[in-house]
Design a protein around this motif. Structure first.
Motif, PDB file in Angstrom:
ATOM      1  N   UNK A 194       0.826  -1.210   0.000  1.00  0.00           N
ATOM      2  CA  UNK A 194       0.000   0.000   0.000  1.00  0.00           C
ATOM      3  C   UNK A 194       0.860   1.260   0.000  1.00  0.00           C
ATOM      4  N   UNK A 195       1.940   1.266   0.760  1.00  0.00           N
ATOM      5  CA  UNK A 195       2.841   2.420   0.781  1.00  0.00           C
ATOM      6  C   UNK A 195       3.482   2.639  -0.584  1.00  0.00           C
ATOM      7  N   UNK A 196       3.906   1.554  -1.222  1.00  0.00           N
ATOM      8  CA  UNK A 196       4.484   1.658  -2.567  1.00  0.00           C
ATOM      9  C   UNK A 196       3.461   2.209  -3.556  1.00  0.00           C
ATOM     10  N   UNK A 197       2.244   1.676  -3.499  1.00  0.00           N
ATOM     11  CA  UNK A 197       1.196   2.099  -4.428  1.00  0.00           C
ATOM     12  C   UNK A 197       0.848   3.575  -4.240  1.00  0.00           C
ATOM     13  N   UNK A 198       0.804   4.016  -2.991  1.00  0.00           N
ATOM     14  CA  UNK A 198       0.486   5.425  -2.731  1.00  0.00           C
ATOM     15  C   UNK A 198       1.600   6.351  -3.212  1.00  0.00           C
ATOM     16  N   UNK A 199       2.829   5.886  -3.153  1.00  0.00           N
ATOM     17  CA  UNK A 199       3.977   6.712  -3.525  1.00  0.00           C
ATOM     18  C   UNK A 199       4.211   6.739  -5.038  1.00  0.00           C
ATOM     19  N   UNK A 200       3.883   5.645  -5.710  1.00  0.00           N
ATOM     20  CA  UNK A 200       4.192   5.513  -7.128  1.00  0.00           C
ATOM     21  C   UNK A 200       3.419   6.527  -7.969  1.00  0.00           C
ATOM     22  N   UNK A 201       4.145   7.201  -8.870  1.00  0.00           N
ATOM     23  CA  UNK A 201       3.513   8.158  -9.777  1.00  0.00           C
ATOM     24  C   UNK A 201       4.128   8.006 -11.163  1.00  0.00           C
TER      25      UNK A 201
END
Length: 187
Positions: free
Chosen positions: A4-11
């Motif tokens: 979830x942290x990776x997904x929120x950070x990924x842009x």
């Protein structure tokens, strides 16, 4: 790092630092991608890494030719959105990124399309975990790239991922609220 942290950070990243990430990092990310589930365990994906400057330039040239054709036919809401966001047929990230990862799907495998895109999702998060940025660029007509790389006819290009250390100041687009995308027991 948690998913979830990776997904929120990924842009989405379209600008890259000139420093070249290690090939080991690319291989780590692809190792994660190849662990994706697939229909009948066919694992229908093929990852082609491009690091040759001439070849990256040629891929860019072919993509931009197809983008110009596509833009000339695009109208309405999509064209308004592209104009508002400043998108143009030019795709400098295709030659400026240190690497391109081209993801192909084997069309004779069951559920090849869904399976290949699940692997792309794994790859995106693995790249993020390694501090690498990318954009899922889908050429409007992948045929010229398939021909350039002499891809067998049963393999279709799904996306080109320019990969490098991010230098893109643009923030991540806002995501919809959870309650806007989830329902139980019916639509």
């Amino acid at each position: 790092m948690r998913v979830l942290e990776l997904a929120k950070r990924r842009k989405t990243v379209r600008q890259f630092l000139p420093e070249r990430p290690s090939k080991d990092d690319l291989m780590k990310a692809i190792k994660a991608a190849k662990e994706a589930p697939s229909g009948m365990n066919a694992q229908p994906w093929k990852f082609v890494i491009i690091d040759d400057d001439w070849l990256k330039g040629k891929i860019r040239e072919l993509c931009e030719e197809e983008e110009k054709k596509s833009y000339s036919r695009t109208k309405g809401d999509l064209m308004a959105w592209l104009n508002a966001k400043g998108f143009k047929p030019e795709k400098p990230f295709l030659s400026e990124a240190p690497y391109l990862i081209l993801v192909f799907g084997h069309t004779r495998a069951p559920y090849w399309l869904q399976s290949t895109w699940i692997a792309v999702g794994y790859l995106l998060l693995a790249l993020e975990e390694l501090g690498l940025g990318t954009v899922t660029y889908t050429p409007p007509n992948p045929k010229p790239i398939e021909e350039l790389l002499k891809a067998p006819p049963e393999y279709k290009l799904q996306t080109i991922l320019p990969v490098g250390y991010p230098a893109d100041p643009k923030p991540k687009y806002e995501r919809k609220k959870l309650e806007d995308v989830v329902s139980f027991n019916g639509f």
